[in-house]
Write a protein that holds these residues in place. Structure first.
Motif, PDB file in Angstrom:
ATOM      1  N   ARG A  66       0.641  -1.382   0.366  1.00 32.46           N
ATOM      2  CA  ARG A  66       0.105  -0.412   0.118  1.00 32.46           C
ATOM      3  C   ARG A  66       1.125   1.430  -0.238  1.00 32.46           C
ATOM      4  NH1 ARG A  66      -3.001   3.500  -1.285  1.00 32.46           N
ATOM      5  NH2 ARG A  66      -4.348   4.325  -0.156  1.00 32.46           N
ATOM      6  N   LEU A  67       2.093   1.166   0.727  1.00 28.45           N
ATOM      7  CA  LEU A  67       3.021   2.346   0.628  1.00 28.45           C
ATOM      8  C   LEU A  67       3.478   2.746  -0.652  1.00 28.45           C
ATOM      9  CD1 LEU A  67       3.798   2.203   4.616  1.00 28.45           C
ATOM     10  CD2 LEU A  67       2.883   3.595   3.803  1.00 28.45           C
ATOM     11  N   MET A  68       4.099   1.836  -0.699  1.00 32.64           N
ATOM     12  CA  MET A  68       4.709   1.603  -2.383  1.00 32.64           C
ATOM     13  C   MET A  68       3.561   2.175  -3.463  1.00 32.64           C
ATOM     14  SD  MET A  68       7.486   0.482  -2.196  1.00 32.64           S
ATOM     15  CE  MET A  68       7.968   0.373  -3.994  1.00 32.64           C
ATOM     16  N   ASN A  69       2.292   1.960  -3.387  1.00 30.26           N
ATOM     17  CA  ASN A  69       1.541   2.371  -4.757  1.00 30.26           C
ATOM     18  C   ASN A  69       0.955   4.035  -3.692  1.00 30.26           C
ATOM     19  OD1 ASN A  69       2.214   0.404  -6.379  1.00 30.26           O
ATOM     20  ND2 ASN A  69       0.650  -1.339  -5.057  1.00 30.26           N
ATOM     21  N   TRP A  70       0.566   4.076  -3.192  1.00 36.05           N
ATOM     22  CA  TRP A  70       0.292   5.679  -2.720  1.00 36.05           C
ATOM     23  C   TRP A  70       1.034   6.434  -3.110  1.00 36.05           C
ATOM     24  CZ3 TRP A  70      -0.334   6.354   3.113  1.00 36.05           C
ATOM     25  CH2 TRP A  70      -1.694   6.886   3.320  1.00 36.05           C
ATOM     26  N   ASP A  71       0.355   7.387  -4.050  1.00 37.01           N
ATOM     27  CA  ASP A  71       0.740   8.592  -4.877  1.00 37.01           C
ATOM     28  C   ASP A  71       0.457   9.818  -5.003  1.00 37.01           C
ATOM     29  OD1 ASP A  71       2.055  10.196  -7.033  1.00 37.01           O
ATOM     30  OD2 ASP A  71       0.796   9.421  -8.501  1.00 37.01           O
ATOM     31  N   TYR A  72       1.196  10.304  -3.606  1.00 43.51           N
ATOM     32  CA  TYR A  72       1.364  11.542  -2.735  1.00 43.51           C
ATOM     33  C   TYR A  72       0.617  12.921  -4.135  1.00 43.51           C
ATOM     34  CZ  TYR A  72       2.082   9.938   1.367  1.00 43.51           C
ATOM     35  OH  TYR A  72       2.686   8.723   2.600  1.00 43.51           O
ATOM     36  N   HIS A  73       1.226  12.839  -4.649  1.00 47.72           N
ATOM     37  CA  HIS A  73       1.646  14.380  -5.666  1.00 47.72           C
ATOM     38  C   HIS A  73       0.348  13.859  -6.479  1.00 47.72           C
ATOM     39  CE1 HIS A  73       4.657  15.174  -3.216  1.00 47.72           C
ATOM     40  NE2 HIS A  73       5.062  14.839  -3.478  1.00 47.72           N
ATOM     41  N   GLY A  74       0.359  12.796  -7.089  1.00 52.66           N
ATOM     42  CA  GLY A  74      -0.405  12.235  -8.523  1.00 52.66           C
ATOM     43  C   GLY A  74       0.513  12.547  -9.471  1.00 52.66           C
ATOM     44  N   ASP A  75       1.386  12.667  -9.869  1.00 50.36           N
ATOM     45  CA  ASP A  75       2.410  13.602 -10.469  1.00 50.36           C
ATOM     46  C   ASP A  75       3.631  12.455 -10.958  1.00 50.36           C
ATOM     47  OD1 ASP A  75       4.408  13.253  -8.632  1.00 50.36           O
ATOM     48  OD2 ASP A  75       4.624  15.656  -9.554  1.00 50.36           O
ATOM     49  N   GLY A  76       3.416  10.485 -10.663  1.00 50.95           N
ATOM     50  CA  GLY A  76       4.189  10.048 -10.883  1.00 50.95           C
ATOM     51  C   GLY A  76       5.704  10.022 -10.082  1.00 50.95           C
ATOM     52  N   THR A  77       6.305  10.885  -9.051  1.00 53.00           N
ATOM     53  CA  THR A  77       7.279  11.105  -8.793  1.00 53.00           C
ATOM     54  C   THR A  77       7.613  10.169  -7.461  1.00 53.00           C
ATOM     55  OG1 THR A  77       5.797  13.037  -6.920  1.00 53.00           O
ATOM     56  CG2 THR A  77       7.328  13.717  -9.373  1.00 53.00           C
ATOM     57  N   PRO A  78       7.983  10.123  -7.223  1.00 54.47           N
ATOM     58  CA  PRO A  78       8.337   8.631  -5.902  1.00 54.47           C
ATOM     59  C   PRO A  78       8.378   8.928  -4.508  1.00 54.47           C
ATOM     60  CG  PRO A  78      10.722   8.847  -7.225  1.00 54.47           C
ATOM     61  CD  PRO A  78       9.517  10.027  -7.972  1.00 54.47           C
ATOM     62  N   ASN A  79       6.866   8.504  -3.668  1.00 49.96           N
ATOM     63  CA  ASN A  79       6.587   8.724  -2.473  1.00 49.96           C
ATOM     64  C   ASN A  79       7.275   9.268  -1.691  1.00 49.96           C
ATOM     65  OD1 ASN A  79       6.535   5.970  -1.748  1.00 49.96           O
ATOM     66  ND2 ASN A  79       3.984   6.426  -2.088  1.00 49.96           N
ATOM     67  N   TRP A  80       7.537   9.041  -0.021  1.00 53.88           N
ATOM     68  CA  TRP A  80       8.658   9.284   1.167  1.00 53.88           C
ATOM     69  C   TRP A  80       8.723   7.867   1.316  1.00 53.88           C
ATOM     70  CZ3 TRP A  80       8.702   6.739   5.612  1.00 53.88           C
ATOM     71  CH2 TRP A  80       9.313   6.806   6.296  1.00 53.88           C
ATOM     72  N   PHE A  81       8.022   7.266   1.069  1.00 54.46           N
ATOM     73  CA  PHE A  81       8.903   5.270   0.857  1.00 54.46           C
ATOM     74  C   PHE A  81       9.359   5.394   0.803  1.00 54.46           C
ATOM     75  CE2 PHE A  81       7.665   1.201   1.221  1.00 54.46           C
ATOM     76  CZ  PHE A  81       8.076   0.891   2.600  1.00 54.46           C
ATOM     77  N   GLN A  82       8.713   5.334  -1.192  1.00 58.05           N
ATOM     78  CA  GLN A  82       9.959   4.932  -2.197  1.00 58.05           C
ATOM     79  C   GLN A  82      11.215   5.867  -2.163  1.00 58.05           C
ATOM     80  OE1 GLN A  82       7.301   6.065  -5.354  1.00 58.05           O
ATOM     81  NE2 GLN A  82       6.581   4.054  -5.459  1.00 58.05           N
ATOM     82  N   ARG A  83      11.555   6.767  -1.728  1.00 56.51           N
ATOM     83  CA  ARG A  83      12.188   7.353  -1.709  1.00 56.51           C
ATOM     84  C   ARG A  83      13.022   7.345  -0.520  1.00 56.51           C
ATOM     85  NH1 ARG A  83       9.444  11.954  -2.215  1.00 56.51           N
ATOM     86  NH2 ARG A  83       9.362  12.773   0.237  1.00 56.51           N
ATOM     87  N   SER A  84      13.208   6.966   0.969  1.00 56.50           N
ATOM     88  CA  SER A  84      13.618   6.808   1.877  1.00 56.50           C
ATOM     89  C   SER A  84      14.264   5.129   2.631  1.00 56.50           C
ATOM     90  CB  SER A  84      12.998   7.634   3.187  1.00 56.50           C
ATOM     91  OG  SER A  84      11.913   8.551   2.421  1.00 56.50           O
ATOM     92  N   LEU A  85      13.170   4.893   1.546  1.00 59.65           N
ATOM     93  CA  LEU A  85      13.286   2.993   2.589  1.00 59.65           C
ATOM     94  C   LEU A  85      13.871   2.210   1.927  1.00 59.65           C
ATOM     95  CD1 LEU A  85      10.631   3.005   4.799  1.00 59.65           C
ATOM     96  CD2 LEU A  85      12.665   3.700   5.607  1.00 59.65           C
ATOM     97  N   LEU A  86      13.709   2.646   0.362  1.00 60.97           N
ATOM     98  CA  LEU A  86      14.399   1.545  -0.728  1.00 60.97           C
ATOM     99  C   LEU A  86      15.187   2.114  -1.403  1.00 60.97           C
ATOM    100  CD1 LEU A  86      10.584   1.420  -2.800  1.00 60.97           C
ATOM    101  CD2 LEU A  86      12.312  -0.201  -1.201  1.00 60.97           C
ATOM    102  N   TRP A  87      16.398   0.968  -2.181  1.00 57.11           N
ATOM    103  CA  TRP A  87      17.666   1.804  -2.639  1.00 57.11           C
ATOM    104  C   TRP A  87      16.979   0.937  -4.222  1.00 57.11           C
ATOM    105  CZ3 TRP A  87      17.339  -1.162   2.217  1.00 57.11           C
ATOM    106  CH2 TRP A  87      17.078  -2.890   1.556  1.00 57.11           C
TER     107      TRP A  87
END
Length: 87
Positions: A66-87
């Motif tokens: 759910r956190l991976m697919n949650w799009d905060y901005h709606g423009d396809g940019t990575p959200n906080w979970f993708q930027r901070s916790l994935l490599w």
């Protein structure tokens, strides 16, 4: 949840069923369990102790999806979970 939208994975279900049948065969067939040094277990100890842990893993995995697919901005940019916790 994933099971609601995509249905059960038939290969995974078959693998779990095969593993369970093999486990029961090796544990409860007289003579076979002596070869591997096993002994019959009470019914309560077959899967009940690990049930809480498996539910915790299921909850974490569904939350992670759910956190991976949650799009905060709606423009396809990575959200906080993708930027901070994935490599």
């Amino acid at each position: 949840m994933t099971l609601i939208y995509s249905g059960p994975n038939k290969h995974m279900f078959g693998g779990v069923l095969l593993e369970t049948c093999l486990f029961i065969f090796l544990l409860y067939t007289p003579g076979v369990n002596n070869v591997f040094g096993g002994r019959p277990l009470p019914f309560f100890l077959l899967g009940i102790p690990g049930l809480g842990f498996s539910m915790l893993l299921l909850l974490w995995e569904e939350t992670r999806k759910r956190l991976m697919n949650w799009d905060y901005h709606g423009d396809g940019t990575p959200n906080w979970f993708q930027r901070s916790l994935l490599w």
